[in-house]
Scaffold this active site. Structure first.
Site, PDB file in Angstrom:
ATOM      1  N   GLY A   1       8.609  -3.730  13.831  1.00 59.98           N
ATOM      2  CA  GLY A   1       9.545  -3.347  14.402  1.00 59.98           C
ATOM      3  C   GLY A   1       9.881  -3.931  16.157  1.00 59.98           C
ATOM      4  O   GLY A   1      10.191  -5.033  15.375  1.00 59.98           O
ATOM      5  N   SER A   2       9.736  -3.739  16.828  1.00 57.40           N
ATOM      6  CA  SER A   2      10.800  -4.251  18.374  1.00 57.40           C
ATOM      7  C   SER A   2       9.218  -5.212  18.571  1.00 57.40           C
ATOM      8  O   SER A   2       8.413  -5.186  18.794  1.00 57.40           O
ATOM      9  CB  SER A   2      11.506  -3.730  19.240  1.00 57.40           C
ATOM     10  OG  SER A   2      10.595  -2.866  19.980  1.00 57.40           O
TER      11      SER A   2
ATOM     12  N   GLU B   1       5.133  -8.005  12.103  1.00 55.42           N
ATOM     13  CA  GLU B   1       7.336  -8.249  11.463  1.00 55.42           C
ATOM     14  C   GLU B   1       7.877  -7.581  12.322  1.00 55.42           C
ATOM     15  O   GLU B   1       7.687  -6.129  12.374  1.00 55.42           O
ATOM     16  CB  GLU B   1       7.212  -7.543  10.402  1.00 55.42           C
ATOM     17  CG  GLU B   1       8.116  -7.757   9.185  1.00 55.42           C
ATOM     18  CD  GLU B   1       8.938  -7.836   9.210  1.00 55.42           C
ATOM     19  OE1 GLU B   1      10.543  -8.265  10.473  1.00 55.42           O
ATOM     20  OE2 GLU B   1       9.395  -6.500   8.899  1.00 55.42           O
ATOM     21  N   LEU B   2       8.470  -8.176  13.313  1.00 53.62           N
ATOM     22  CA  LEU B   2       9.175  -7.982  14.637  1.00 53.62           C
ATOM     23  C   LEU B   2      10.710  -8.347  14.055  1.00 53.62           C
ATOM     24  O   LEU B   2      11.203  -8.672  13.527  1.00 53.62           O
ATOM     25  CB  LEU B   2       8.534  -8.651  16.180  1.00 53.62           C
ATOM     26  CG  LEU B   2       6.787  -8.433  15.940  1.00 53.62           C
ATOM     27  CD1 LEU B   2       6.712  -9.004  17.025  1.00 53.62           C
ATOM     28  CD2 LEU B   2       6.126  -7.018  16.242  1.00 53.62           C
TER      29      LEU B   2
ATOM     30  N   CYS C   1      16.344  -6.469  10.000  1.00 53.48           N
ATOM     31  CA  CYS C   1      15.747  -7.677  10.282  1.00 53.48           C
ATOM     32  C   CYS C   1      16.209  -9.205  10.572  1.00 53.48           C
ATOM     33  O   CYS C   1      15.948  -9.346  11.174  1.00 53.48           O
ATOM     34  CB  CYS C   1      13.988  -7.565  11.033  1.00 53.48           C
ATOM     35  SG  CYS C   1      13.871  -7.179   9.077  1.00 53.48           S
TER      36      CYS C   1
ATOM     37  N   GLU D   1      18.440  -9.134  20.176  1.00 49.22           N
ATOM     38  CA  GLU D   1      19.310  -8.151  18.566  1.00 49.22           C
ATOM     39  C   GLU D   1      19.758  -7.460  18.281  1.00 49.22           C
ATOM     40  O   GLU D   1      19.416  -6.404  18.961  1.00 49.22           O
ATOM     41  CB  GLU D   1      17.859  -8.013  17.956  1.00 49.22           C
ATOM     42  CG  GLU D   1      17.945  -7.593  16.677  1.00 49.22           C
ATOM     43  CD  GLU D   1      16.705  -7.985  15.399  1.00 49.22           C
ATOM     44  OE1 GLU D   1      15.753  -6.782  16.223  1.00 49.22           O
ATOM     45  OE2 GLU D   1      16.233  -7.406  14.584  1.00 49.22           O
TER      46      GLU D   1
ATOM     47  N   LYS E   1       1.280   5.277  10.492  1.00 52.02           N
ATOM     48  CA  LYS E   1       2.492   6.691  11.036  1.00 52.02           C
ATOM     49  C   LYS E   1       3.604   5.879  10.581  1.00 52.02           C
ATOM     50  O   LYS E   1       4.099   4.858  10.700  1.00 52.02           O
ATOM     51  CB  LYS E   1       2.244   5.943  12.393  1.00 52.02           C
ATOM     52  CG  LYS E   1       2.922   7.502  12.922  1.00 52.02           C
ATOM     53  CD  LYS E   1       3.162   6.162  14.426  1.00 52.02           C
ATOM     54  CE  LYS E   1       4.367   5.545  14.155  1.00 52.02           C
ATOM     55  NZ  LYS E   1       5.691   6.262  14.134  1.00 52.02           N
ATOM     56  N   ALA E   2       4.356   6.736   9.936  1.00 52.12           N
ATOM     57  CA  ALA E   2       5.300   6.717   8.873  1.00 52.12           C
ATOM     58  C   ALA E   2       6.223   7.005  10.676  1.00 52.12           C
ATOM     59  O   ALA E   2       6.592   8.051  11.590  1.00 52.12           O
ATOM     60  CB  ALA E   2       5.560   7.353   7.749  1.00 52.12           C
TER      61      ALA E   2
ATOM     62  N   GLU F   1       8.879   9.182  12.197  1.00 52.40           N
ATOM     63  CA  GLU F   1       9.813  10.550  12.852  1.00 52.40           C
ATOM     64  C   GLU F   1      10.772  10.917  12.301  1.00 52.40           C
ATOM     65  O   GLU F   1      11.584  11.746  11.876  1.00 52.40           O
ATOM     66  CB  GLU F   1       9.375  11.034  14.602  1.00 52.40           C
ATOM     67  CG  GLU F   1       7.726  11.140  14.495  1.00 52.40           C
ATOM     68  CD  GLU F   1       7.252   9.282  14.613  1.00 52.40           C
ATOM     69  OE1 GLU F   1       7.998   8.238  15.235  1.00 52.40           O
ATOM     70  OE2 GLU F   1       5.798   8.991  14.282  1.00 52.40           O
TER      71      GLU F   1
ATOM     72  N   ASN G   1      14.411   2.079   9.771  1.00 53.38           N
ATOM     73  CA  ASN G   1      15.199   1.381   8.851  1.00 53.38           C
ATOM     74  C   ASN G   1      14.990   1.032   7.056  1.00 53.38           C
ATOM     75  O   ASN G   1      16.486   0.832   6.351  1.00 53.38           O
ATOM     76  CB  ASN G   1      15.828  -0.226   9.452  1.00 53.38           C
ATOM     77  CG  ASN G   1      14.520  -1.217   9.532  1.00 53.38           C
ATOM     78  OD1 ASN G   1      13.025  -0.267   9.089  1.00 53.38           O
ATOM     79  ND2 ASN G   1      14.784  -2.194   9.185  1.00 53.38           N
TER      80      ASN G   1
END
Ligand code: NAD
Length: 475
Positions: A225-226, A247-248, A281, A378, A172-173, A175, A149
């Site tokens: 992420g989630s 950080e969710l 988020c 969410e 790991k960025a 894809e 995002n």
């Protein structure tokens, strides 16, 4: 993007042949591909991070500052190219991508400086001739996972903080949005970060996390992420006793008291809600409005939503771009249908726009029952829920009802009400009477299911430091 992996100071297309397609979400067309790391590449990255850590941790804080400050300058110089890449692959309007790219340089600058202030302390001893010191040391090689995002902003917070602390990192960025990540890493490389201190990989996320997290080389995990993925990565990290920053997701309440300028607050709320098509988020989701103002607030909000210019983020005048993924369209349709079936009013939107690209109409739902899925999950998209409340107690109870606790917003002219909301809403961050999150120097993070640890501020650096106590006689 042939050589999209950066391992041990060299760009490579990896040891295998698997690649991921990169799609422009404004057209749905494939615009490139990204190399996927195989196990052999991850092994190489782990070896590189181990040796890179030995070199980088020995650099003085001042040397690290000089290199990171140079990286910030390079990001600033290349920010237009980075912004174009963000829009092309993620979809947000160019104006937002420019802010993201420029902001990335500010984040690097800030951590570069903060790394020079990784102070320990001296504790007076009970014994004569003994010096007791607490030293802040880099925690070790880091495995970091960042989402699509904010392809640049989420990644740079992890890289800049880890490097400023003296850690090496395997990032790991995402894809889906690799180009801005690659550009960003090039800036660090060209600024002089030694080979191995910073490594970039792409691939099948679950394969990479399940390989890197248990590795004895890795000492710290950072994930954005989630909640679902955060929970499983935390469990794996716990099994291997690795430190984590998580950080969710969030489900931010936006509380509007009866003593505010309702039109101004409604306009501000809509402006925040539809930024990045709601894929943030901290995006406000539950607008809880004093019953006396609710209908006016909804009217102003819906008018703004209806007039937003939705289109290709690269086009002049676009105010909201597409969703980043095709899968988010089905997710939103499902949530809105469920809410309507349970009695919610679809004030505006609630549908896909155009068959090309992943556009979704800015949507406003009103009078949504708590049993609706959207009141509990969410949405991560351009959907606002507007519900009324009778008393401030009711608003606080609703705000705190969910297991999330990331961002929250409160609007009240009365300082007593504002202070009460600031105290009683359960969240990692609350912004009162304005929008004020995510500056480099302020902590950014959640509580409850929204995760733990902070990414900005001095706390963001602390996350990559371990405290060592040294007691020495005759010092
Ligand atoms: P998802 O849960 O599949 O993935 C979320 C992110 O985690 C992606 O970046 C993905 O690459 C990564 N990921 C997934 N499985 C992983 C694994 N096993 N190991 C390491 N990384 C993994 O969801 P999605 O459809 O990509 O995104 C939608 C949801 O993700 C949203 O509902 C939102 O809650 C969450 N999200 C949150 C943020 C945030 O800023 N906190 C950012 C992006 C997505």
């Amino acid at each position: 993007m042939t050589k999209s992996l950066f391992i041990g100071g060299a760009w490579t297309s990896g040891s295998g042949s698997r690649r991921g397609n990169v799609i422009n979400p404004a057209t749905g067309q494939e615009i490139g591909s990204v190399a996927f790391a195989e196990t052999a590449d991850l092994d190489a990255a782990l070896r590189a991070a181990e040796t890179g850590f030995r070199v980088w941790r020995k650099a003085t804080a001042y040397e690290r500052y000089r290199i990171l400050a140079k990286a910030a300058d390079l990001v600033r110089e290349r920010s237009e190219a980075i912004a174009q890449a963000i829009t092309r692959e993620q979809g947000k309007p160019l104006a937002e991508s420019r802010l993201e790219a420029g902001g990335a340089a500010d984040i690097i600058d800030w951590f570069a400086e903060e790394g020079r202030r990784a102070y320990g302390r001296v504790i007076p001893s009970r014994l004569p001739g003994v010096r007791q010191a607490v030293l802040a040391e880099p925690v070790g090689p880091v495995a970091a996972f960042s989402p699509w995002n904010f392809p640049c902003a989420q990644l740079v917070r992890k890289i800049a903080a880890a490097l400023a602390a003296g850690c090496s990192i395997i990032a790991k960025a995402p894809e889906e949005t690799p180009s801005s990540a690659i550009e960003l890493v090039r800036c660090f490389e060209e600024a002089g970060v030694p080979g191995g201190a910073l490594n970039l990989v792409f691939g099948v996320p679950a394969e990479i996390s399940s390989y890197l997290i248990p590795s004895p080389v890795i000492r710290k995990i950072s994930f954005t992420g989630s909640v679902a993925v955060g929970r499983s990565l935390s469990a794996l990290a716990g099994q291997h006793l690795k430190r984590t920053t998580m950080e969710l997701g969030g489900h931010a309440p936006f509380i509007v008291c009866d003593d505010v300028d309702v039109d101004a607050v409604s306009r501000l709320g809509a402006g925040i809600k539809f930024r990045n098509a709601g894929q943030i988020c901290t995006s406000p989701t539950r607008f809880l409005v004093d019953g006396k103002l609710k209908s006016r607030f909804t009217e102003t909000f819906a008018a703004l939503a209806e007039n937003l210019v939705v289109g290709d983020g690269a086009a002049e005048g676009t105010q909201m771009g597409p969703l980043a993924h095709a899968r988010r369209i089905d997710a939103l349709d499902g949530l809105i249908r469920d809410a309507a079936e349970k009695g919610a009013r679809v004030v505006t939107g609630g549908r896909r726009i155009s068959n090309e690209g992943y556009f979704y109409a800015p949507t406003v739902l009103a009078d949504v029952p708590k049993s609706a899925r959207i009141m509990n999950e969410e949405p991560f998209g351009p959907v606002a829920v507007i519900n009324g409340f009778d008393t401030l107690d009711d608003a606080v109870t609703e705000a705190n009802r969910l297991p999330y606790g990331l961002g929250a917003y409160a609007f009240a002219s009365s300082t007593a009400k504002a202070a009460r909301l600031g105290d009683e809403v359960e969240s990692g961050m609350i912004s009162i009477n304005h929008f004020g999150f995510a500056a480099p120097e302020t902590p950014f993070g959640g509580i409850k299911d929204s995760g733990h640890g902070a990414e900005g501020g001095s706390e963001g650096l602390q996350a990559y430091l371990a405290m060592k106590f040294v007691s020495q006689v005759g010092a």
